[in-house]
Design a protein around this motif. Structure first.
Motif, mmCIF file in Angstrom:
data_model
loop_
_atom_site.group_PDB
_atom_site.id
_atom_site.type_symbol
_atom_site.label_atom_id
_atom_site.label_comp_id
_atom_site.label_asym_id
_atom_site.label_seq_id
_atom_site.Cartn_x
_atom_site.Cartn_y
_atom_site.Cartn_z
ATOM 1 N N TRP A 225 0.371 -1.226 -0.068
ATOM 2 C CA TRP A 225 -0.072 0.149 -0.334
ATOM 3 C C TRP A 225 0.760 1.236 0.351
ATOM 4 O O TRP A 225 0.444 1.771 -0.783
ATOM 5 C CB TRP A 225 -0.856 -0.300 1.027
ATOM 6 C CG TRP A 225 -1.784 1.096 1.196
ATOM 7 C CD1 TRP A 225 -2.275 2.213 0.055
ATOM 8 C CD2 TRP A 225 -2.909 1.465 2.414
ATOM 9 N NE1 TRP A 225 -3.295 2.899 0.904
ATOM 10 C CE2 TRP A 225 -4.156 2.398 1.770
ATOM 11 C CE3 TRP A 225 -2.792 1.237 3.879
ATOM 12 C CZ2 TRP A 225 -4.169 2.551 2.755
ATOM 13 C CZ3 TRP A 225 -3.642 1.217 4.261
ATOM 14 C CH2 TRP A 225 -5.129 2.288 3.889
ATOM 15 N N VAL A 226 1.510 1.358 0.944
ATOM 16 C CA VAL A 226 2.840 2.553 0.831
ATOM 17 C C VAL A 226 3.669 2.667 -0.690
ATOM 18 O O VAL A 226 3.384 4.245 -0.742
ATOM 19 C CB VAL A 226 3.843 2.154 1.621
ATOM 20 C CG1 VAL A 226 5.251 3.232 2.004
ATOM 21 C CG2 VAL A 226 3.114 2.286 3.094
ATOM 22 N N LYS A 227 3.686 1.497 -1.176
ATOM 23 C CA LYS A 227 4.470 1.651 -2.231
ATOM 24 C C LYS A 227 3.176 1.769 -3.352
ATOM 25 O O LYS A 227 4.149 2.667 -4.320
ATOM 26 C CB LYS A 227 5.384 0.431 -2.763
ATOM 27 C CG LYS A 227 5.931 -0.278 -2.187
ATOM 28 C CD LYS A 227 6.614 -1.895 -2.247
ATOM 29 C CE LYS A 227 7.929 -2.436 -1.034
ATOM 30 N NZ LYS A 227 7.678 -3.670 -1.723
ATOM 31 N N ALA A 228 2.422 1.482 -3.461
ATOM 32 C CA ALA A 228 1.307 2.474 -4.701
ATOM 33 C C ALA A 228 0.788 3.963 -4.033
ATOM 34 O O ALA A 228 0.221 4.556 -4.966
ATOM 35 C CB ALA A 228 0.125 1.542 -4.129
ATOM 36 N N LEU A 229 1.352 4.573 -2.980
ATOM 37 C CA LEU A 229 0.851 5.664 -2.443
ATOM 38 C C LEU A 229 1.202 6.575 -3.851
ATOM 39 O O LEU A 229 2.252 6.702 -3.612
ATOM 40 C CB LEU A 229 1.309 5.339 -1.050
ATOM 41 C CG LEU A 229 0.948 5.537 0.003
ATOM 42 C CD1 LEU A 229 0.609 5.806 0.603
ATOM 43 C CD2 LEU A 229 -0.760 6.050 0.142
ATOM 44 N N PRO A 230 0.518 7.785 -4.212
ATOM 45 C CA PRO A 230 1.322 8.240 -5.473
ATOM 46 C C PRO A 230 1.192 9.570 -4.643
ATOM 47 O O PRO A 230 0.889 9.811 -3.466
ATOM 48 C CB PRO A 230 -0.350 8.092 -6.396
ATOM 49 C CG PRO A 230 -1.277 8.719 -5.718
ATOM 50 C CD PRO A 230 -0.836 7.363 -3.995
ATOM 51 N N GLY A 231 2.130 10.583 -5.850
ATOM 52 C CA GLY A 231 1.993 12.099 -5.303
ATOM 53 C C GLY A 231 0.187 12.877 -6.500
ATOM 54 O O GLY A 231 -0.307 11.864 -6.223
ATOM 55 N N GLY A 232 0.370 13.658 -6.001
ATOM 56 C CA GLY A 232 -0.425 14.215 -7.297
ATOM 57 C C GLY A 232 -1.880 14.607 -6.251
ATOM 58 O O GLY A 232 -1.982 14.782 -5.008
ATOM 59 N N THR A 233 -3.012 14.905 -7.364
ATOM 60 C CA THR A 233 -3.971 14.250 -6.676
ATOM 61 C C THR A 233 -5.199 13.189 -5.697
ATOM 62 O O THR A 233 -5.853 13.253 -5.496
ATOM 63 C CB THR A 233 -5.365 14.998 -8.014
ATOM 64 O OG1 THR A 233 -5.341 14.272 -8.652
ATOM 65 C CG2 THR A 233 -4.367 16.152 -8.608
ATOM 66 N N LYS A 234 -3.925 12.457 -5.724
ATOM 67 C CA LYS A 234 -4.557 10.699 -4.986
ATOM 68 C C LYS A 234 -4.523 10.664 -3.857
ATOM 69 O O LYS A 234 -3.099 10.803 -3.537
ATOM 70 C CB LYS A 234 -4.181 9.530 -5.683
ATOM 71 C CG LYS A 234 -4.431 9.955 -7.584
ATOM 72 C CD LYS A 234 -5.794 8.927 -7.608
ATOM 73 C CE LYS A 234 -5.849 9.468 -9.511
ATOM 74 N NZ LYS A 234 -7.727 9.006 -9.321
#
Length: 310
Positions: A225-234
């Protein structure tokens, strides 16, 4: 015994007493405020001590300072100053039900920490207050989709990992939720990951209400889950749903029904009051609404605002 011997013994006793006092003073001076507070936290069972009985303003305790002294399961709440009244409403809903929970409130900045450390007028249930050990957030980050708001929701995964790493089962509850029943009664013992649905018939799950058991497989899931956390608007929910759909680990999952664990989307579409709903809701979540004012207004209109008038 001569007078000189008696006098000598009294002098020796006085010196011994002074040396003992000196050692105690030096021991206390050698301990920082955080260490003292940490020792106290290991002696107290916070489930039975209201906020006024805890050490207040000794230091800004953080989660790593106290996590090893907590008992499982932990109920994790997070807040910044902008959502403080919603958190108060959640606490009143828990108190109203007379639920005994190991409540740990993680404050994202010092203003909310200071206020909660003093105590909440009318709240007698115990809770433990800690300050984030990550960078502090903006005081009033309450707008969904804003940069500061997204930063807050992403860091929650880090807090969850810390509990799991210390062998603690953890239930996370969003501050804009109201409890109307005991959620633990609906959890299956064999379930390692329990999450609420956004709406009935859908496959999107809400990270605003999430229970995790302290198992290696769950920790590995959190790593993904941590690895999948994006930047931007998500935020954190979109990557959570992506990871849980792809997960092939031996994690027993339970998806809570949307007509009992009710989202704002489901609740606002219904004309039935929460008291008349069948089955009775365990919680109502004021999500699918932008901003603190809209969330507060929805809860008040629904009769779900439990903060007493002063």
């Amino acid at each position: 015994m001569t007078k000189d011997n008696q006098k000598g013994r009294r002098v020796m006793f006085a010196l011994f007493l002074l040396s003992g006092i000196s050692l105690i003073v030096l021991h206390l001076l050698d301990h920082s405020p955080i260490e003292i507070a940490s020792h106290v936290s290991k002696r107290l069972d916070f489930r039975y001590y209201p906020p006024s009985h805890r050490m207040v303003n000794v230091s800004f305790l953080t989660l790593p300072d106290v996590v090893s002294s907590l008992e499982s399961p932990v109920v994790m709440l997070t807040v910044n100053y902008g959502f403080l009244d919603l958190l108060h409403n959640l606490l009143f809903s828990i108190q109203r039900l007379r639920l005994h929970m190991n409540l740990v409130i993680i404050c994202e900045e010092k203003s909310s920490y200071k206020e909660l450390s003093i105590g909440v007028h009318g709240i007698v249930i115990p809770y433990l207050v800690v300050l984030t050990h990550l960078n502090e957030s903006v005081r009033n980050a309450t707008i969904y989709g804003s940069v500061n708001y997204l930063d807050i929701v992403r860091r929650r995964v880090t807090y969850l990992k810390l509990f799991i790493e210390n062998g603690l089962d953890v239930l996370y509850i969003d501050a804009d939720i109201v409890l109307l029943g005991d959620p633990f009664r609906h959890f299956k013992e064999e379930a390692d990951l329990i999450v609420a649905k956004e709406y009935e018939g859908g496959t999107n799950y809400c990270t605003g209400f999430l229970f995790l058991r302290a198992k290696w497989e769950v920790h590995a899931f959190l790593d993904d889950w941590v690895k999948a956390l994006p930047g931007g608007t998500k935020g954190n929910q979109w990557p959570f749903n992506r990871v849980i759909r792809r997960d092939e680990r031996n994690i027993t999952k339970q998806f809570l029904p949307a007509d009992v664990f009710v989202s704002g989307r489901t609740f606002r579409k219904s004309t039935t009051t929460w008291r008349e709903r069948k089955p009775q809701p365990v919680l109502v979540h004021a999500n699918w609404l932008l901003g603190r004012e809209n969330k507060t207004d929805m809860l008040k209109r629904a009769g779900l605002w439990f903060i007493p008038k002063r």
